[in-house]
Write a protein that holds these residues in place. Structure first.
Motif, PDB file in Angstrom:
ATOM      1  N   ALA A 182       0.807  -1.229   0.000  1.00  0.00           N
ATOM      2  CA  ALA A 182       0.000   0.000   0.000  1.00  0.00           C
ATOM      3  C   ALA A 182       0.835   1.271   0.000  1.00  0.00           C
ATOM      4  O   ALA A 182       0.278   2.368   0.010  1.00  0.00           O
ATOM      5  N   GLU A 183       2.168   1.147  -0.038  1.00  0.00           N
ATOM      6  CA  GLU A 183       3.012   2.332  -0.172  1.00  0.00           C
ATOM      7  C   GLU A 183       3.226   2.643  -1.655  1.00  0.00           C
ATOM      8  O   GLU A 183       3.169   1.758  -2.511  1.00  0.00           O
ATOM      9  N   LEU A 184       3.477   3.912  -1.937  1.00  0.00           N
ATOM     10  CA  LEU A 184       3.592   4.390  -3.315  1.00  0.00           C
ATOM     11  C   LEU A 184       4.931   5.088  -3.481  1.00  0.00           C
ATOM     12  O   LEU A 184       5.234   6.052  -2.775  1.00  0.00           O
ATOM     13  N   VAL A 185       5.734   4.590  -4.415  1.00  0.00           N
ATOM     14  CA  VAL A 185       7.021   5.209  -4.727  1.00  0.00           C
ATOM     15  C   VAL A 185       6.837   6.062  -5.981  1.00  0.00           C
ATOM     16  O   VAL A 185       6.345   5.581  -7.003  1.00  0.00           O
ATOM     17  N   VAL A 186       7.227   7.342  -5.889  1.00  0.00           N
ATOM     18  CA  VAL A 186       7.090   8.260  -7.011  1.00  0.00           C
ATOM     19  C   VAL A 186       8.467   8.553  -7.588  1.00  0.00           C
ATOM     20  O   VAL A 186       9.384   8.946  -6.868  1.00  0.00           O
ATOM     21  N   CYS A 187       8.593   8.361  -8.898  1.00  0.00           N
ATOM     22  CA  CYS A 187       9.837   8.650  -9.620  1.00  0.00           C
ATOM     23  C   CYS A 187       9.583   9.838 -10.539  1.00  0.00           C
ATOM     24  O   CYS A 187       8.630   9.814 -11.328  1.00  0.00           O
ATOM     25  N   GLY A 188      10.429  10.853 -10.439  1.00  0.00           N
ATOM     26  CA  GLY A 188      10.257  12.049 -11.248  1.00  0.00           C
ATOM     27  C   GLY A 188      10.604  11.824 -12.702  1.00  0.00           C
ATOM     28  O   GLY A 188      11.037  10.739 -13.124  1.00  0.00           O
ATOM     29  N   THR A 189      10.401  12.861 -13.499  1.00  0.00           N
ATOM     30  CA  THR A 189      10.686  12.783 -14.928  1.00  0.00           C
ATOM     31  C   THR A 189      12.189  12.633 -15.159  1.00  0.00           C
ATOM     32  O   THR A 189      13.013  12.862 -14.270  1.00  0.00           O
ATOM     33  N   GLY A 190      12.536  12.256 -16.382  1.00  0.00           N
ATOM     34  CA  GLY A 190      13.938  12.139 -16.759  1.00  0.00           C
ATOM     35  C   GLY A 190      14.509  10.744 -16.636  1.00  0.00           C
ATOM     36  O   GLY A 190      15.663  10.512 -17.014  1.00  0.00           O
TER      37      GLY A 190
END
Length: 323
Positions: A228-236
């Motif tokens: 239920a955790e969410l890892v966010v990866c930015g652009t690029g």
């Protein structure tokens, strides 16, 4: 699915273009009454409101419906968004005000476009013993916010990507493309990684991506995350690696899209741009559900509905952007 919070907070949502990786932990929200099932909400929250056009992420289950009561969400409205229903176990029956009656099952996607306005209900079926899935919302760009409501059902075929399996329900990944049209560049896929295995996903570097963990422990490009955790990866980023724990198969949802580039105002089940729009949507729904003369925004309410959800009371102050 409806947002059943008693006092929903207005949110002015903007892109967060910070590079790198963020870990978003969920907050638990009861969905319904005394026997409510609990959903784990990772989006929106204070540190981030959007991943591409994805603006709402709820994860739930696995729940024993004999204990939780399952999903019981009566008729309720939406505007300015699309809802994406995706299951890992169980079944959900969907009815809406444009005449759709459908059942979503594991590995299948129900995508409902609210556009200028739609109402729908969602109930787990009598055949469901364990309910487990996600409910996702996608914000519509301003030029498409008033599009006609619609519904699509799609069952993707499994593909192999670097030793993992993928079900691509929106956009393009691993050489396969979903035929379902979207109003902004998006990707959505279920990825299953064998225990102890590392999988490299080639992704669109113009997208920001979120990896929602369903089962197992996963290290996403160096960031460990649990259920239920969410890892966010930015652009690029051209590649994202998923490393499953040694003892358990990992399953994640990949949600990505081009930075949205617009502000949206979210309140209850509505997405708009101004408080006046939100006020109008609420008034229209209240009139239509009460049988009063309304705008007809939300279509023909199904005769099978014996109840609908009233809209909460708007806050007594002007809704303002959140810094």
């Amino acid at each position: 699915m409806s947002n059943l919070e008693r006092h929903p907070m207005p949110r002015t949502c903007t892109d967060d273009d910070a590079p790198g990786i963020e870990l978003l932990t969920p907050r638990d929200v009861p969905l319904g009454g005394p026997r409510a099932m609990t959903v784990h909400r990772t989006l929106p929250q204070r540190s981030r409101s959007l991943i591409g056009a994805w603006c709402f992420v709820d994860h739930y289950g696995p729940d024993d419906v004999s204990t939780s009561g399952g999903m019981q969400v009566p008729g309720h409205p939406h505007t300015g968004l699309q809802t994406v229903s995706w299951l890992f176990s169980g079944e959900i029956e969907h009815r809406d005000s444009i005449g759709t009656h459908a059942v979503v099952r594991p590995g299948q996607m129900n995508l409902m476009t609210a556009g200028r306005g739609i109402a729908h209900s969602e109930f787990s079926t009598s055949r469901t013993t364990t309910l487990h899935g996600v409910q996702l919302w996608v914000a519509l760009p301003a030029e498409h916010a008033d599009t006609a409501p619609a519904f699509e059902h799609y069952e993707p075929q499994s593909v192999t990507v670097d030793g993992a399996s993928a079900l691509v329900f929106l956009g393009m990944l691993a050489g396969t493309t979903s035929p379902v049209a979207t109003f902004s560049p998006l990707v959505g896929a279920e990825i299953t990684v064998p225990a102890g295995h590392a999988t490299a996903l080639d992704v669109d570097p113009s997208f920001e991506h979120g990896l929602l963990v369903d089962t197992g422990t996963v290290t996403v490009s160096g960031q460990e995350a649990k259920t239920a955790e969410l890892v966010v990866c930015g652009t690029g980023r051209e590649r994202i690696t998923l490393q499953a724990g040694a003892d358990e198969t990992a399953r994640v949802l990949l949600l990505g899209g081009a930075p949205f580039g617009e502000q949206i105002l979210m309140w209850w089940n509505f997405v708009g741009r101004t408080q006046d729009e939100i006020t109008t949507y609420r008034q229209d729904w209240q009139r239509e559900r009460d049988g009063s003369a309304g705008s007809g925004r939300f279509g023909s309410l199904p005769p099978e509905w014996d109840q609908t959800l009233p809209a909460p009371v708007l806050p007594p102050v002007r809704l303002r952007p959140r810094s």
